[in-house]
Design an enzyme around this catalytic site. Structure first.
Site, PDB file in Angstrom:
ATOM      1  N   ARG A  32      12.030  -5.157  -1.972  1.00 18.46           N
ATOM      2  CA  ARG A  32      12.187  -3.955  -1.141  1.00 18.46           C
ATOM      3  C   ARG A  32      12.185  -4.242   0.363  1.00 18.46           C
ATOM      4  O   ARG A  32      12.421  -3.349   1.164  1.00 18.46           O
ATOM      5  CB  ARG A  32      11.079  -2.947  -1.496  1.00 18.46           C
ATOM      6  CG  ARG A  32      11.339  -2.205  -2.794  1.00 18.46           C
ATOM      7  CD  ARG A  32      10.135  -1.420  -3.269  1.00 18.46           C
ATOM      8  NE  ARG A  32       9.107  -2.291  -3.854  1.00 18.46           N
ATOM      9  CZ  ARG A  32       7.892  -1.884  -4.188  1.00 18.46           C
ATOM     10  NH1 ARG A  32       7.531  -0.630  -3.964  1.00 18.46           N
ATOM     11  NH2 ARG A  32       7.034  -2.724  -4.729  1.00 18.46           N
ATOM     12  N   LYS A  71       8.556 -12.409   1.221  1.00 22.01           N
ATOM     13  CA  LYS A  71       7.713 -11.332   1.748  1.00 22.01           C
ATOM     14  C   LYS A  71       6.452 -11.840   2.435  1.00 22.01           C
ATOM     15  O   LYS A  71       6.102 -11.371   3.522  1.00 22.01           O
ATOM     16  CB  LYS A  71       7.337 -10.356   0.625  1.00 22.01           C
ATOM     17  CG  LYS A  71       6.408  -9.253   1.118  1.00 22.01           C
ATOM     18  CD  LYS A  71       6.364  -8.058   0.225  1.00 22.01           C
ATOM     19  CE  LYS A  71       5.580  -8.302  -1.025  1.00 22.01           C
ATOM     20  NZ  LYS A  71       5.460  -7.073  -1.819  1.00 22.01           N
ATOM     21  N   SER A 101      11.338 -18.772  55.309  1.00 21.98           N
ATOM     22  CA  SER A 101      12.110 -18.139  54.240  1.00 21.98           C
ATOM     23  C   SER A 101      13.403 -18.894  53.966  1.00 21.98           C
ATOM     24  O   SER A 101      13.936 -19.577  54.839  1.00 21.98           O
ATOM     25  CB  SER A 101      12.456 -16.704  54.637  1.00 21.98           C
ATOM     26  OG  SER A 101      11.264 -15.971  54.768  1.00 21.98           O
TER      27      SER A 101
HETATM   28  C1  UD1 Z   1      -0.206  -4.346  -8.547  1.00 22.34           C
HETATM   29  C2  UD1 Z   1      -1.203  -3.873  -9.598  1.00 22.34           C
HETATM   30  C3  UD1 Z   1      -1.492  -2.399  -9.371  1.00 22.34           C
HETATM   31  C4  UD1 Z   1      -2.010  -2.184  -7.978  1.00 22.34           C
HETATM   32  C5  UD1 Z   1      -1.061  -2.763  -6.947  1.00 22.34           C
HETATM   33  C6  UD1 Z   1      -1.714  -2.739  -5.581  1.00 22.34           C
HETATM   34  C7  UD1 Z   1      -0.841  -5.182 -11.649  1.00 22.34           C
HETATM   35  C8  UD1 Z   1      -0.213  -5.206 -12.974  1.00 22.34           C
HETATM   36  N1  UD1 Z   1      -0.642  -4.073 -10.920  1.00 22.34           N
HETATM   37  O1  UD1 Z   1       1.007  -3.664  -8.751  1.00 22.34           O
HETATM   38  O2  UD1 Z   1      -2.467  -1.940 -10.305  1.00 22.34           O
HETATM   39  O3  UD1 Z   1      -2.199  -0.800  -7.733  1.00 22.34           O
HETATM   40  O4  UD1 Z   1      -0.746  -4.128  -7.239  1.00 22.34           O
HETATM   41  O5  UD1 Z   1      -0.875  -3.220  -4.576  1.00 22.34           O
HETATM   42  O6  UD1 Z   1      -1.520  -6.122 -11.288  1.00 22.34           O
HETATM   43  N2  UD1 Z   1       2.731 -11.631  -8.069  1.00 22.34           N
HETATM   44  C9  UD1 Z   1       2.828 -12.970  -8.414  1.00 22.34           C
HETATM   45  N3  UD1 Z   1       3.407 -13.303  -9.595  1.00 22.34           N
HETATM   46  C10 UD1 Z   1       3.903 -12.394 -10.451  1.00 22.34           C
HETATM   47  C11 UD1 Z   1       3.816 -11.022 -10.091  1.00 22.34           C
HETATM   48  C12 UD1 Z   1       3.216 -10.674  -8.904  1.00 22.34           C
HETATM   49  O7  UD1 Z   1       2.384 -13.833  -7.666  1.00 22.34           O
HETATM   50  O8  UD1 Z   1       4.406 -12.794 -11.508  1.00 22.34           O
HETATM   51  C13 UD1 Z   1       2.091 -11.274  -6.795  1.00 22.34           C
HETATM   52  C14 UD1 Z   1       3.025 -10.608  -5.808  1.00 22.34           C
HETATM   53  O9  UD1 Z   1       3.614 -11.586  -4.934  1.00 22.34           O
HETATM   54  C15 UD1 Z   1       2.074  -9.702  -5.034  1.00 22.34           C
HETATM   55  C16 UD1 Z   1       1.008  -9.344  -6.047  1.00 22.34           C
HETATM   56  O10 UD1 Z   1       1.073 -10.339  -7.063  1.00 22.34           O
HETATM   57  O11 UD1 Z   1       1.468 -10.366  -3.951  1.00 22.34           O
HETATM   58  C17 UD1 Z   1       1.218  -7.971  -6.655  1.00 22.34           C
HETATM   59  O12 UD1 Z   1       2.434  -7.919  -7.349  1.00 22.34           O
HETATM   60  P1  UD1 Z   1       3.354  -6.645  -7.341  1.00 22.34           P
HETATM   61  O13 UD1 Z   1       4.521  -6.900  -8.200  1.00 22.34           O
HETATM   62  O14 UD1 Z   1       3.586  -6.205  -5.949  1.00 22.34           O
HETATM   63  O15 UD1 Z   1       2.392  -5.619  -8.115  1.00 22.34           O
HETATM   64  P2  UD1 Z   1       2.409  -4.057  -8.006  1.00 22.34           P
HETATM   65  O16 UD1 Z   1       3.483  -3.509  -8.853  1.00 22.34           O
HETATM   66  O17 UD1 Z   1       2.356  -3.661  -6.587  1.00 22.34           O
HETATM   67 CA    CA Z   2       2.598  -4.811  -4.365  1.00 21.98          CA
END
Ligand code: UD1
Ligand code: CA
Length: 454
Positions: free
Chosen positions: A15, A22, A402
């Site tokens: 996004r 990011k 100057s």
């Molecule tokens: C996650 C939480 C959600 C919470 C939200 C808060 C889960 C399943 N959900 O959702 O409950 O409200 O964060 O911001 O945990 N990442 C990895 N590897 C992966 C997937 C994600 O390193 O395979 C990292 C992303 O880079 C990020 C973080 O984990 O820094 C969160 O991942 P993201 O996909 O943004 O989770 P949300 O859908 O926001």
């Molecule tokens: Ca997130």
């Protein structure tokens, strides 16, 4: 309690619509991930692990200076899967603290509260309440208001979506328990991902205490798009302004100051609107900074006044100086006390002695200027022959008329006077007058050309 901190930073950040991963997006002069690492480094006995994946090499390279262990998550199969990649590097006696690379403003004290709760054997979870909780995992509490599980937005029922208490993503647990739970995660949900959040229900089922710790919303802001990045920037601005004012700095408008680095101030410092501070800036007692100044990696001595629209970069300014308006101090500009540098004056890699003045339209580069020197308007040190740079040396109490050019290398002895309009190409002895200009002539009867009639 030895703590293993696992920072999840493998996500792509679709996004943001950016070529930059990011976690490398800038916030207050550092990237998102650096904010998290810097705060986490404040915890005692902590080892840092960063789970990286998307834009992996770029993330590693640009943050190579950080003291962390890098763990690759080749495929992003969810937050639970990400934590699983790091757990083999974690000892069973540790507490594991999970942080997110895209939740940059969490304070070290809040992290410490989570690890303290986990050190007592609990699963500790950082939560907050949001007016608009859409997109977040919701905290589901039971009849006795204990936390029973987290439901992700995409899996939630309408009633669950109405809950305003959300998961910030940060949690801490004893490593031995977390390892066992993470091994059992399954991806049977709307996103086909291994959700870390599913460990909550496992802990509850086993009778392990789940402790919710509440955080103020602006501390746990997640950055998923450019708008949220700007909200985090504003929160950071507010935080650094509050810290400065609490320490006794007057800010004409706390919403119009940007600190993108470390700003250290003495007593009774006053900062006017729209100033930007970058890198390491130190302002001694009683320094006043006028509106619209940009100050980077600079120290300013007590009682010095920086007038509006001045740029200072890599400068060292003494006490009771007056700089600007519209002055530019570049790297290695070293000014002693009581120096005046006025409008449209640029100083680079030069020492200027006590009480010397260059008040108007001047370039001083690669120079060494003594004390009590008056540099007249429009003076230029010609320091560059197109290939090499040379120094101009001007002794104490020299008066420079100057519109003088010093063609370096050139040395002017103490007490000498340079006549206005001179091009000085040879050394000038002390206490003498030097000037190089043709005598004024009058051409009798000369007329200006007139426009030809067609
Ligand atoms: C996650 C939480 C959600 C919470 C939200 C808060 C889960 C399943 N959900 O959702 O409950 O409200 O964060 O911001 O945990 N990442 C990895 N590897 C992966 C997937 C994600 O390193 O395979 C990292 C992303 O880079 C990020 C973080 O984990 O820094 C969160 O991942 P993201 O996909 O943004 O989770 P949300 O859908 O926001
Ligand atoms: Ca997130």
């Amino acid at each position: 309690m030895p703590t293993s901190i696992v920072i999840l930073a493998a996500g792509q950040g679709k996004r943001m619509h950016s070529d930059l991963p990011k976690v490398l997006q800038p916030l207050g002069g550092r990237c998102l991930l650096e904010h998290v690492v810097d705060a986490a480094a404040g915890l005692p006995e902590a080892r840092l692990h960063v789970v990286y994946g998307h834009g992996g090499e770029r993330v590693r390279q640009s943050l190579d200076h950080l003291d962390v262990e890098w763990i690759e998550q080749a495929e992003q199969l969810g937050t639970g899967h990400a934590v699983a990649q790091a757990l083999p590097a974690v000892s069973d006696d540790d507490v594991v603290l999970v942080l997110y690379g895209d939740v940059p403003l969490v304070r070290a004290e809040t992290m410490a509260a989570l690890t303290a709760a986990a050190a007592d054997g609990a699963l500790a979870l950082l939560t907050t309440r949001l007016d608009e909780p859409a997109g977040y995992g919701r905290i589901v509490r039971g009849a006795d208001s204990d936390i029973v599980r987290i439901v992700e937005d995409k899996d939630a029922t309408a009633a669950e979506r109405a809950l305003d208490e959300v998961n910030t993503g940060l949690m801490a647990a004893p490593a031995s328990l977390l390892r066992k739970w993470v091994d059992r995660l399954e991806a049977d949900n709307a996103q086909r991902e291994y959700y870390l959040t599913d460990v909550i229900a496992m802990a509850v089922a086993e009778g392990v205490a789940v402790t919710g710790i509440a955080a103020p919303p602006d501390e746990v802001l997640g950055v998923n798009d450019r708008f949220q990045l700007s909200v985090a920037e504003a929160a950071l601005r507010e935080r650094s302004a509050a810290t400065l004012m609490a320490a006794g700095v007057t800010l004409r408008d706390p919403q119009r100051i940007d600190v993108r680095g470390e700003l250290t101030c003495g007593r009774d410092v006053m900062i006017d609107v729209n100033c930007v501070f970058e890198g390491d800036v130190r302002l001694a007692d009683g320094v006043h900074i006028g509106p619209n100044c940009i100050v980077r990696d600079t120290t300013v001595g007590a009682g010095t006044e920086i007038l509006p629209n001045s740029l200072l970069d890599g400068a060292d300014v003494g006490a009771h100086c007056r700089i600007g308006p519209f002055a530019r101090l570049r790297p290695e500009a070293r000014l002693a006390d009581e120096v005046h540098v006025g409008n449209f004056v640029e100083v680079k890699k030069s020492d200027i002695g006590r009480g010397s003045k260059a008040n108007h339209l001047t370039y001083i580069g690669d120079s060494s200027i003594g004390s009590g020197v008056n540099v007249g308007a429009g003076t230029i040190t010609c320091n560059y022959d197109g290939v090499n740079k040379y120094r101009t040396v001007i002794g104490d109490n020299v008066f420079v008329g100057s519109d003088t050019q010093f063609v370096a290398p050139v040395t002017v002895g103490a007490g000498a006077t340079i006549g206005a309009g001179s091009t000085i190409t040879k050394d000038v002895p002390a206490n003498e007058l030097a000037l190089s200009r043709s005598r004024q002539i009058v051409v009798p009867g000369w007329k200006r050309p007139e426009k030809k009639k067609s």
